[in-house]
Structure formats: C-alpha cells, structure tokens
Design a protein around this motif. Structure first.
Motif, PDB file in Angstrom:
ATOM      1  N   VAL A 177       0.822  -1.211   0.000  1.00  0.00           N
ATOM      2  CA  VAL A 177       0.000   0.000   0.000  1.00  0.00           C
ATOM      3  C   VAL A 177       0.858   1.264   0.000  1.00  0.00           C
ATOM      4  O   VAL A 177       0.637   2.176  -0.800  1.00  0.00           O
ATOM      5  CB  VAL A 177      -0.968  -0.013   1.215  1.00  0.00           C
ATOM      6  N   THR A 178       1.868   1.312   0.876  1.00  0.00           N
ATOM      7  CA  THR A 178       2.661   2.545   0.955  1.00  0.00           C
ATOM      8  C   THR A 178       3.468   2.781  -0.317  1.00  0.00           C
ATOM      9  O   THR A 178       3.713   3.923  -0.698  1.00  0.00           O
ATOM     10  CB  THR A 178       3.611   2.544   2.177  1.00  0.00           C
ATOM     11  N   LYS A 179       3.872   1.706  -0.987  1.00  0.00           N
ATOM     12  CA  LYS A 179       4.627   1.858  -2.234  1.00  0.00           C
ATOM     13  C   LYS A 179       3.812   2.596  -3.292  1.00  0.00           C
ATOM     14  O   LYS A 179       4.349   3.317  -4.119  1.00  0.00           O
ATOM     15  CB  LYS A 179       4.992   0.473  -2.778  1.00  0.00           C
ATOM     16  N   ARG A 180       2.511   2.390  -3.250  1.00  0.00           N
ATOM     17  CA  ARG A 180       1.656   3.081  -4.229  1.00  0.00           C
ATOM     18  C   ARG A 180       1.259   4.469  -3.749  1.00  0.00           C
ATOM     19  O   ARG A 180       1.130   5.396  -4.542  1.00  0.00           O
ATOM     20  CB  ARG A 180       0.412   2.245  -4.492  1.00  0.00           C
ATOM     21  N   PHE A 186       3.304  12.815  -3.228  1.00  0.00           N
ATOM     22  CA  PHE A 186       4.165  13.884  -3.738  1.00  0.00           C
ATOM     23  C   PHE A 186       3.531  14.588  -4.938  1.00  0.00           C
ATOM     24  O   PHE A 186       3.603  15.805  -5.070  1.00  0.00           O
ATOM     25  CB  PHE A 186       5.549  13.332  -4.093  1.00  0.00           C
ATOM     26  N   LEU A 187       2.901  13.793  -5.770  1.00  0.00           N
ATOM     27  CA  LEU A 187       2.259  14.355  -6.957  1.00  0.00           C
ATOM     28  C   LEU A 187       1.169  15.366  -6.571  1.00  0.00           C
ATOM     29  O   LEU A 187       1.132  16.500  -7.067  1.00  0.00           O
ATOM     30  CB  LEU A 187       1.634  13.193  -7.742  1.00  0.00           C
ATOM     31  N   LEU A 189       0.779  16.906  -3.756  1.00  0.00           N
ATOM     32  CA  LEU A 189       1.337  18.029  -3.018  1.00  0.00           C
ATOM     33  C   LEU A 189       1.941  19.062  -3.978  1.00  0.00           C
ATOM     34  O   LEU A 189       1.737  20.273  -3.822  1.00  0.00           O
ATOM     35  CB  LEU A 189       2.406  17.496  -2.057  1.00  0.00           C
ATOM     36  N   LEU A 190       2.665  18.589  -4.980  1.00  0.00           N
ATOM     37  CA  LEU A 190       3.275  19.510  -5.941  1.00  0.00           C
ATOM     38  C   LEU A 190       2.200  20.265  -6.719  1.00  0.00           C
ATOM     39  O   LEU A 190       2.333  21.465  -6.987  1.00  0.00           O
ATOM     40  CB  LEU A 190       4.199  18.747  -6.894  1.00  0.00           C
ATOM     41  N   LEU A 191       1.122  19.577  -7.027  1.00  0.00           N
ATOM     42  CA  LEU A 191       0.010  20.223  -7.725  1.00  0.00           C
ATOM     43  C   LEU A 191      -0.541  21.384  -6.888  1.00  0.00           C
ATOM     44  O   LEU A 191      -0.706  22.512  -7.373  1.00  0.00           O
ATOM     45  CB  LEU A 191      -1.081  19.182  -8.000  1.00  0.00           C
ATOM     46  N   LEU A 192      -0.780  21.115  -5.604  1.00  0.00           N
ATOM     47  CA  LEU A 192      -1.323  22.164  -4.735  1.00  0.00           C
ATOM     48  C   LEU A 192      -0.352  23.325  -4.573  1.00  0.00           C
ATOM     49  O   LEU A 192      -0.753  24.488  -4.542  1.00  0.00           O
ATOM     50  CB  LEU A 192      -1.665  21.585  -3.362  1.00  0.00           C
ATOM     51  N   CYS A 193       0.955  23.001  -4.464  1.00  0.00           N
ATOM     52  CA  CYS A 193       1.953  24.064  -4.312  1.00  0.00           C
ATOM     53  C   CYS A 193       1.949  24.979  -5.527  1.00  0.00           C
ATOM     54  O   CYS A 193       2.045  26.205  -5.393  1.00  0.00           O
ATOM     55  CB  CYS A 193       3.345  23.481  -4.146  1.00  0.00           C
ATOM     56  N   LEU A 269       7.575  21.201   4.475  1.00  0.00           N
ATOM     57  CA  LEU A 269       7.779  22.515   3.853  1.00  0.00           C
ATOM     58  C   LEU A 269       6.820  22.720   2.688  1.00  0.00           C
ATOM     59  O   LEU A 269       6.231  23.792   2.544  1.00  0.00           O
ATOM     60  CB  LEU A 269       9.232  22.667   3.391  1.00  0.00           C
ATOM     61  N   LEU A 270       6.649  21.681   1.876  1.00  0.00           N
ATOM     62  CA  LEU A 270       5.716  21.801   0.753  1.00  0.00           C
ATOM     63  C   LEU A 270       4.294  22.038   1.263  1.00  0.00           C
ATOM     64  O   LEU A 270       3.541  22.830   0.677  1.00  0.00           O
ATOM     65  CB  LEU A 270       5.757  20.549  -0.128  1.00  0.00           C
ATOM     66  N   ALA A 271       3.933  21.368   2.362  1.00  0.00           N
ATOM     67  CA  ALA A 271       2.601  21.600   2.927  1.00  0.00           C
ATOM     68  C   ALA A 271       2.485  23.058   3.358  1.00  0.00           C
ATOM     69  O   ALA A 271       1.467  23.719   3.125  1.00  0.00           O
ATOM     70  CB  ALA A 271       2.341  20.658   4.103  1.00  0.00           C
ATOM     71  N   GLY A 272       3.560  23.584   3.978  1.00  0.00           N
ATOM     72  CA  GLY A 272       3.562  24.995   4.379  1.00  0.00           C
ATOM     73  C   GLY A 272       3.443  25.905   3.166  1.00  0.00           C
ATOM     74  O   GLY A 272       2.706  26.901   3.179  1.00  0.00           O
TER      75      GLY A 272
END
Ligand code: TRP
Length: 455
Positions: A177-180, A186-187, A189-193, A269-272
C-alpha cells in the motif's frame, strides 16, 4: 507468555524501495499537514522552524537510527528485541512496554483526526463545506465534531480500513500500500503548491514561513518543536523498532533514515508552501491552530478557481498521508500481540481494533458527550495529544538513546549499522554513537525540565 514458532519465515519488507516507502509512510502523516503548519504559524514562523530542524538533526535522526538498528538486529517486536539485546535481568524491555501504552495514547486522538479527514473527503466531494465565509466552514466543522454518532462512526470506519490492510500482512499489506501511496502523495502536493504559489500574496506567505521571529521562542516553544520532531519521525515509542525488524539485512540504515528525514522535511515545507500563501492571499490569520486545516482551508479553496476539485485533492492527500502513519502506529501492538502473546495475525489485528475503538471513543466524544470531562484544563483529546508528544515520546527517546549509548555499546552498534562490516561507515557510527550517548539524552532532559519549569 507464549511465543510464536520462529522457524516459519518472518514477514518483512521485500525491496529497498519498499523499505523506504513504508518508513517514509510512517513518518509522513497528519504531523506534516495538520500539526506542522499550524504549530509553525502559532509559534512565529522561521524561528520555530530552525529549532525544529536542529531537534530533528541532533536528536531525531540519531534516535531513529538507534531504533531501526535495534529492531533489525533482533528481528523481533520492541519488547522481545530489548530483552534479547540487553544484559540478562536488566529491565530495558520496559521501553517497549511503555511504547505500547504510548501507541494507544497517540492512536486515540490520531484516529479521530483521521476520521475528520475521511469525513471531509466525503464532504469535499459533495461540496457541502465549500464556503468563502469562515463562519460557515467553522459551523460545518463544529457540527461534525460535536455529533457523537458521526464522530464514532467515522473513527470506526478508519479503524476497519487500516485493520483490513494490516490483515494482509507486512509485505502484502503495509509495503504494497505505501509503495503506491507515497508517489501519489508527492504528486498531489506539488500540484497544490503550484496553485498556491501562483496566488497574489504568495510572497507574504513565504516570508512568514521563512523569516525568523526569535522573540516568540521560549522553553515551552522549544519543547513543542522537539516534541514535533519526535512525532514527525515516529520515534520514541517503538514504531521504528518495529519497522526496523522488517528491514532487509542489506539495507543501509543511516542512509535510509537520512532520506526519510529529508523527504519528511520536504513534505512539511511543501505543505507549508501550499497552505500559507493561500491563507495570506485571502486575509486569514496564519496562527489559526489545528482548525487551520478544517476551517481556514475550505474557506480558502472556495475562492480559488477549480477550488472544489482542489479541495478534494487536498483532503485525499491528507488521508493518504494519514494512512501510512496509522498503519505504523497500529502495527506496534499488533506485532506484540502476535509475537509475544501468540495470537494469530488476524486475531492480533482484531484485538487491537476493538481496544482502540474503546479507548479512542474517549477522544471521539471529547468535543460532545465528554466535553465537560477535563484534566489539567484539557479535554481527553488535547490531553492525549500533549502527553504523547511532549512527555511520552521524549522520555522514550531518552531511554532508547541511553540503551544504545550505555548498554548496547559502540562495538555492537557499529556492527549493526555497518551491516556487519560490509558498509564502510565506522566514523559515522562513532559520531551517531556520541550523540546518542551524551548529546541527545542531555538535550531532551534539559528541554523537558525547562519547559515544565522544573529547573
Ligand atoms: N509521524 C506521523 C505523523 O507525522 C505520526 C506517527 C506515526 C507517529 N507513527 C508514530 C508519531 C509513532 C509518534 C510515534 O503524522
């Protein structure tokens, strides 16, 4: 106490990437999205960030490496591991036992926040919480947390979901599960950033996050930063020992720990970066506390183009992060019931679920039926949050560091983290050992005593 038959092959992580994904999955969680931004906001931004970073590096990383090495060396649950590695008759295994208590204490409130997140995924899809008026989003949140039935049902749903993954085992459940989920995280999170950074006042939000205001720093803020470092890296209660016991023998422990620490820091940091620019652009207070995620964020999304979709993305992302962390928390009692008490994995999982449903309901109801019940001025939810991060984990951390530094000893530690001499990291081992023997325990103790006003 019965023990299981060890002749059967013990389940564990199968690939290098699997180890990394599972361990990072444990570290990344609500801590990055729900705790980190609101604590940074409430404690003055970059000054807090700096202390948090130092605590992570000087205390968190060495303790994490210590825990993983202990687990892998013994290939057993934390209680058995410490019994096996300590000299006969010494009670170091108590660290493992108190870790089980701490795991329930953390899960009691953690599972409730995860429950809100899951509820918010459903509400975000339905669109019912999307309003630019914070009074409306506040009311939506209050309605959810003050409704005993909703609180309990969502919490049970979360427990059943996590339990069903654990039933599949370590490699086929946790690792698969975690591998997926980790790449997906990350994907998203980057979109939201990228959306957040394109907003008007992105600069102000970033300045808030990155320019230090040291005037807010005092002993209790330092304790909060240190507690966050423990909570973030899932250390101080045996989670990393448990996962360490699933590590492959050829896994480079210090390198893995360093990567997990770095990636976890990036996620925070990305969440911030995803949150603060948006918060500033729409004129909200950055220090809105834990309600930042559930009250401010929906109000912010209501004013962004495609906000409806992005809000679903945000809460799915949070649910993904929380899943990996919950898996690792629950695995601690599951493994102990399985290995030390001889229960089958299925029974161990079920027993943990039921115990958690009972204990967790105290936190689930702490904003409704049990709202009047307070200790030290805190309701059950806030109390378990405070006690676990600021007392249990740091004390666990002190004893783990002391065990390696004073009982296990440099030679055995060096052998363990060099994969019995295959890796050339003796100097590194010496440095980490020095931190564990002297620096980490002394620092933790000092911060705790100062913050609790005992010195
Ligand atoms: N690290 C997780 C987070 O940041 C929470 C967590 C998982 C945890 N396992 C733990 C915290 C063990 C302390 C101990 O959300």
């Amino acid at each position: 106490m019965g023990t299981v038959n060890h002749s059967a092959k013990r389940d564990g992580f199968t690939s290098g990437f699997g180890v990394l994904a599972a361990t990072l999955g444990s570290a990344v969680g609500l801590g990055n999205i729900w705790k980190f931004p609101s604590l940074t906001g409430a404690n003055g931004g970059a000054g807090f960030l700096l202390v948090y970073f130092l605590a992570t590096l000087l205390i968190g990383l060495p303790v994490m490496i210590a825990e993983i090495s202990i687990g892998r060396q013994a290939k057993a649950n934390p209680i058995t591991a410490l019994r096996q590695l300590a000299p006969k008759g010494r009670p170091w295994w108590l660290i493992g036992a108190s870790g089980v208590l701490a795991s329930f204490l953390i899960m009691a409130f953690y599972s409730e926040v995860v429950a809100w997140v899951f509820a918010y995924v459903a509400k975000a899809v339905g669109g019912s919480i999307l309003s630019s008026d914070p009074a409306v989003t506040q009311r939506a949140f209050d309605t959810l947390i003050s409704d005993p039935l909703q609180s309990l049902l969502w919490q049970w749903l979360v427990l059943v979901f996590i339990g069903s993954i654990l039933l599949c085992g370590v490699s086929k459940g946790i690792e698969a599960v975690t591998k997926r989920l980790m790449p997906l995280l990350f994907l998203l999170l980057l979109l939201l950033c990228s959306v957040s950074l394109s907003l008007d006042k992105a600069g102000e939000g970033l300045a808030f996050l990155f320019s230090p205001d040291f005037s807010k720093l005092n002993a209790s803020v330092v304790l909060t930063a240190m507690g966050l470092a423990f909570f973030k890296l899932s250390i101080g209660m045996g989670t990393m020992m448990t996962y360490g016991s699933y590590f492959r023998d050829d896994q480079n422990i210090p390198r893995t720990a360093f990567r997990v620490m770095t990636a976890d820091l990036c996620v925070s940091l990305l969440a911030g970066i995803a949150i603060f620019p948006a918060v500033f652009t729409f004129g909200f207070a950055p220090s809105a506390g834990p309600s930042l995620v559930f009250i401010t964020i929906p109000a912010v999304f209501a004013q962004i183009p495609m906000g409806h979709v992005l809000m679903v993305v945000f809460f799915v992302l949070t649910a993904v992060a929380a899943t990996g962390a919950m898996l690792s928390l629950m695995e601690v009692p599951v493994l102990i019931l399985h290995e030390r008490f001889g229960l089958s994995r299925a029974r161990a999982t079920l027993t943990t679920l039921v115990m958690l449903a009972v204990i967790g309901s105290g936190c689930a109801l702490s904003n409704s039926t049990l709202a009047e019940f307070r200790l030290f001025g805190l309701n059950l939810f806030d109390l378990s949050d405070y006690l676990s991060s600021n007392i249990f984990l740091p004390i666990g951390g002190i004893f783990i560091a002391l065990f390696v530094g004073w009982s296990w000893g440099l030679e055995r530690f060096r052998l363990a983290i060099s994969n019995h001499g295959t890796l050339n990291n003796a100097r590194l081992a010496g440095a980490i050992f020095f931190l564990l023997r002297y620096v980490s325990p002394a620092l933790i103790l000092l911060v705790m005593l100062r913050a609790l006003q005992l010195v």
